[in-house]
Scaffold this motif. Sequence first.
Motif, PDB file in Angstrom:
ATOM      1  N   GLU A 195       0.976  -1.579  -0.203  1.00  0.00           N
ATOM      2  CA  GLU A 195      -0.188   0.065   0.454  1.00  0.00           C
ATOM      3  C   GLU A 195       0.605   1.287   0.126  1.00  0.00           C
ATOM      4  O   GLU A 195       1.823   1.199   0.850  1.00  0.00           O
ATOM      5  CB  GLU A 195      -0.551   0.082   0.935  1.00  0.00           C
ATOM      6  CG  GLU A 195      -1.568  -1.187   1.750  1.00  0.00           C
ATOM      7  CD  GLU A 195      -3.029  -0.873   0.287  1.00  0.00           C
ATOM      8  OE1 GLU A 195      -3.560   0.035  -0.554  1.00  0.00           O
ATOM      9  OE2 GLU A 195      -3.826  -2.160   0.031  1.00  0.00           O
ATOM     10  N   LEU A 196       0.439   2.257  -0.938  1.00  0.00           N
ATOM     11  CA  LEU A 196       1.039   3.737  -0.471  1.00  0.00           C
ATOM     12  C   LEU A 196       0.939   4.388   0.970  1.00  0.00           C
ATOM     13  O   LEU A 196      -0.376   4.228   0.880  1.00  0.00           O
ATOM     14  CB  LEU A 196       0.657   4.166  -2.048  1.00  0.00           C
ATOM     15  CG  LEU A 196       1.105   5.455  -2.116  1.00  0.00           C
ATOM     16  CD1 LEU A 196       2.705   4.958  -2.655  1.00  0.00           C
ATOM     17  CD2 LEU A 196       0.510   6.461  -3.140  1.00  0.00           C
ATOM     18  N   THR A 197       2.070   4.982   1.377  1.00  0.00           N
ATOM     19  CA  THR A 197       1.621   5.488   2.690  1.00  0.00           C
ATOM     20  C   THR A 197       1.336   7.087   2.060  1.00  0.00           C
ATOM     21  O   THR A 197       1.635   7.571   1.199  1.00  0.00           O
ATOM     22  CB  THR A 197       2.457   5.274   3.185  1.00  0.00           C
ATOM     23  OG1 THR A 197       3.875   6.154   2.441  1.00  0.00           O
ATOM     24  CG2 THR A 197       3.016   3.763   4.145  1.00  0.00           C
ATOM     25  N   ASP A 198       1.058   7.774   2.886  1.00  0.00           N
ATOM     26  CA  ASP A 198       0.776   9.354   3.155  1.00  0.00           C
ATOM     27  C   ASP A 198       2.283   9.345   2.106  1.00  0.00           C
ATOM     28  O   ASP A 198       1.995  11.094   1.814  1.00  0.00           O
ATOM     29  CB  ASP A 198       0.179  10.191   4.087  1.00  0.00           C
ATOM     30  CG  ASP A 198      -1.145   9.845   4.481  1.00  0.00           C
ATOM     31  OD1 ASP A 198      -1.884   9.095   3.689  1.00  0.00           O
ATOM     32  OD2 ASP A 198      -1.722   9.960   5.435  1.00  0.00           O
ATOM     33  N   ALA A 199       3.570   9.020   2.530  1.00  0.00           N
ATOM     34  CA  ALA A 199       4.677   9.519   2.315  1.00  0.00           C
ATOM     35  C   ALA A 199       4.548   9.547   0.941  1.00  0.00           C
ATOM     36  O   ALA A 199       5.296  10.049  -0.423  1.00  0.00           O
ATOM     37  CB  ALA A 199       5.939   9.401   3.579  1.00  0.00           C
TER      38      ALA A 199
END
Length: 141
Positions: free
Chosen positions: A94-98
Amino acid sequence: MSEPDQRLYFLLQRAAHQLRTAADRRCVTAAGITTVQLGALFAVEDRPGITQQQLARTLGLRESAVTGLVTRLTTAGLLAKGAHPSEHRAVVLELTDAGAVALDAARPEIDRFNTELRELLGDDGFSRTAAALHRIVHGEE
């Protein structure tokens, strides 16, 4: 004046190297990530929950190379690993906020890079080249 070099494969290799080097430099400056890392982040953004094996196929890389890539991206806080819902040995990405911030920082530079290529090739040449390369990458005739 001599004829331009007609060894297309050789020219493609050299051009790809020069373009990758220039794009890497620009992406690292803009977002702190390389184009390979950017490709991985785009792939995860496009397919949240993608497995490392699927990511390897998407990027055209060996699974061992993707393992190292994913480790670097998770260590940097750009990707997160999670348990696969049905395969106990697999993980989902999953892509993180960063990671989303890094993608947002890189997009304008990638857009500028593509605009420069479009100016170099012309609109028709850019579209035809992109279509031909897409067919080569995806094995279409």
